[in-house]
Design an enzyme around this catalytic site. Structure first.
Site, PDB file in Angstrom:
ATOM      1  N   ASP A 134      -0.119  10.860  -9.331  1.00  0.00           N
ATOM      2  CA  ASP A 134       0.150   9.735  -8.444  1.00  0.00           C
ATOM      3  C   ASP A 134       0.265   8.435  -9.224  1.00  0.00           C
ATOM      4  OD1 ASP A 134      -2.446   8.820  -8.917  1.00  0.00           O
ATOM      5  OD2 ASP A 134      -3.254   9.669  -7.070  1.00  0.00           O
TER       6      ASP A 134
ATOM      7  N   LYS B 271       2.352   7.085  -4.327  1.00  0.00           N
ATOM      8  CA  LYS B 271       2.748   6.134  -3.293  1.00  0.00           C
ATOM      9  C   LYS B 271       2.430   4.741  -3.801  1.00  0.00           C
ATOM     10  CE  LYS B 271       0.272   5.729   0.452  1.00  0.00           C
ATOM     11  NZ  LYS B 271      -0.328   5.969   1.782  1.00  0.00           N
TER      12      LYS B 271
ATOM     13  N   MET C  86      -8.284  -1.148  -1.546  1.00  0.00           N
ATOM     14  CA  MET C  86      -6.989  -1.436  -0.929  1.00  0.00           C
ATOM     15  C   MET C  86      -7.069  -2.587   0.082  1.00  0.00           C
ATOM     16  SD  MET C  86      -5.951   2.590  -0.444  1.00  0.00           S
ATOM     17  CE  MET C  86      -7.625   3.019   0.073  1.00  0.00           C
TER      18      MET C  86
END
Length: 507
Positions: free
Chosen positions: A49, A71, A180
């Site tokens: 990732d 992503k 995040m």
């Protein structure tokens, strides 16, 4: 006949191995676990990732398939369902499959969803935990997440959906770690302060934790949102809120390393750059490996093979590089001769070459005080070389100083090609990518004349305008200056350690 995991192995079902969900750690590739590294080295397919350290992909075998499944913001290579389907499909083909995830697979890594899909499909899997980002942040910023006098509770929370979180409950945690949540932190800070958290509560945002480009902003619950905006900090970043942030001033060891944040180009050959890169990394630098030299076998091994066939006739065997030792030994292994035929005294140009010789359980009889050809010749001064037969296995293109001077002193010198050095095919492209981008590297290191010459051949001397150059010694420095390159620092001891010391002397 039932096979492992109860599946039929009579040809109806193909063999099947495990899928390994491996935590890659927070950014520093050395923080992967020993188990994770071992499995990665055996992988047939690696799904990685956006936050997986790219250096870890080099651990997988050359044949391994490497698939980006990450992503970034709203863009993603594949949906979660597609990733799970690809893991299952490759496992059913009998491949060893690695799903490499930044941090830990089970802490905001969606590892639970992928494990659930594998379980539903009957695919054996194993979870290999990793150092999760908050633990990396704690270690590399000097902010312990727990501290007896300040906190006994830590809460991890995602900042994606601020409205969906019970801030009355979450906000009471003495140490709050927000994944995040960089773009939503102004809203999160307001929620926390509205529920009684002091605006003066220390807070910290960290981007690219544990890497040489780690960026850290410290403030308070009230001021950190403005600091993030003023410094244009971008994801990925993690935020820590709590009194433990006050300890950073005392315990911040990583960002105080002497080369922290410096981007240093290493031009040594692939496979030989590790020693220099590791020393630079230990001092906080980002070592950018761009080999400008590639070591290849000799174009014609007949002369070396003939010399090996008559190995017992030589009085001296001289090695001027560890590569010479390695390729000489390879040809010796392929011959009908072995080391029992060796009666010659052995000479090495420097400690790295001597170390390569000593791995063969051979002693070095002679080595110069300084690790250049001139010093090697000085070391020969006490010896009578008249009619002595000398073997010098070396690169196809090298300085003729040693064989010419030994011949002048009466020796019969057989100079044989043991290997060649060429410009790697990818060097020009890699150099353009690094030097055309802003900012430019903080310095470039050269470990031989060949690395300088090949750099110029691939990218031109003008590429180095404004970039400090560090040389391993006077021969390399002379080559650089002859090509129009100014040398900012030169090693005092002509070794990798000496080169690092020269880098540290740069202003």
């Amino acid at each position: 006949m039932p096979g492992p995991y109860g599946r039929d192995t009579n040809g109806v079902h193909p063999p099947m191995t495990k899928v390994y969900l491996i935590g890659a750690g927070p950014g520093d590739p050395e923080l992967i676990t020993i188990k994770g590294r071992r499995i990665l080295e055996q992988a047939d397919a690696v799904f990685f990732d956006h936050l997986s350290p790219s250096a870890l992909l080099d651990l997988a075998p050359p044949h391994a398939e490497r698939i980006y499944a990450g992503k970034k913001k709203s863009a993603q290579a594949f949906t979660q369902k597609e990733v799970s389907a690809m893991l299952i499909e490759r496992a059913r083909r009998g491949l060893t499959v690695v799903r490499l995830k930044g941090g830990d697979p089970f802490i905001f890594g969606r590892g639970g969803e992928e494990a659930e899909a594998l379980a539903a499909a009957g695919i054996p899997f194993e979870i290999v935990p990793g150092v999760t980002t908050p633990l990396g942040i704690a270690a590399y910023t000097g902010v312990p997440l727990t501290y007896r006098e300040l906190t006994s509770a830590v809460t991890f929370v995602t900042g994606h959906a601020v409205a969906g979180i019970d801030w009355d409950k979450i906000g009471r945690s003495e140490t709050l770690v927000i994944f995040m949540g960089l773009t939503t932190f102004p809203q999160i800070a307001r929620e926390l302060m509205a529920r009684g958290r002091s605006p003066e509560t220390p807070a910290m945002a960290v981007r690219w934790a544990t890497r040489p480009d780690q960026q850290t902003l410290t403030g308070t619950l009230a001021t950190l949102p403005g600091l993030i905006a003023a410094h244009a900090m971008k994801p990925p970043a993690t935020i820590v809120v709590g009194e433990v942030v006050r300890l950073r001033d005392k315990l911040n060891w990583y960002e105080r390393l002497p080369l922290f944040g410096k981007r240093i180009v290493v031009t040594r050959a692939k496979g030989q750059a590790n020693a220099l890169s590791a020393r630079l990394a230990a001092l906080g630098a980002a070592a950018i490996e761009i080999p400008t030299i590639e070591i290849r076998p000799a174009a014609d091994y007949a002369p070396l093979d003939r010399a090996i066939a008559h190995l017992s006739s030589y009085d001296w065997l001289i090695f001027t590089s560890a590569n010479g030792v390695r390729f000489f030994l390879d040809r010796l292994d392929r011959s009908a001769t072995d080391l029992r035929a060796l009666r010659a005294r052995i000479c090495a140009i420097g400690p790295a070459t001597r170390a390569a010789i000593e791995t063969l359980h051979l002693k070095v009889d002679l080595m110069g005080k300084e690790y250049v050809a001139e010093s090697l010749l000085e070391a020969f001064a006490p010896y009578d070389l008249a009619e002595k037969v000398v073997l010098l296995p070396r690169a196809a293109v090298a300085r003729d100083l040693v064989p010419a001077e030994l011949a002048r002193r009466g020796a019969h010198v057989d100079v044989v090609e043991a290997y060649r050095t060429v410009v790697p095919d990818e060097a020009a492209r890699q150099l353009r990518e690094v030097f055309d981008a802003a900012p430019k590297p903080d310095c470039v290191t050269f470990t031989s004349s060949s690395t300088v010459q090949n750099f110029v051949a691939a990218a031109g001397a003008e590429t180095l305008a404004g970039v400090p150059v560090v040389s391993i010694g006077p021969v390399t420095t002379r080559t650089a200056r002859a090509l129009g390159i100014e040398v900012a620092a030169e090693a005092r001891v002509f070794t990798v350690d000496g080169l690092v010391e020269a880098v540290l002397r740069l202003p």
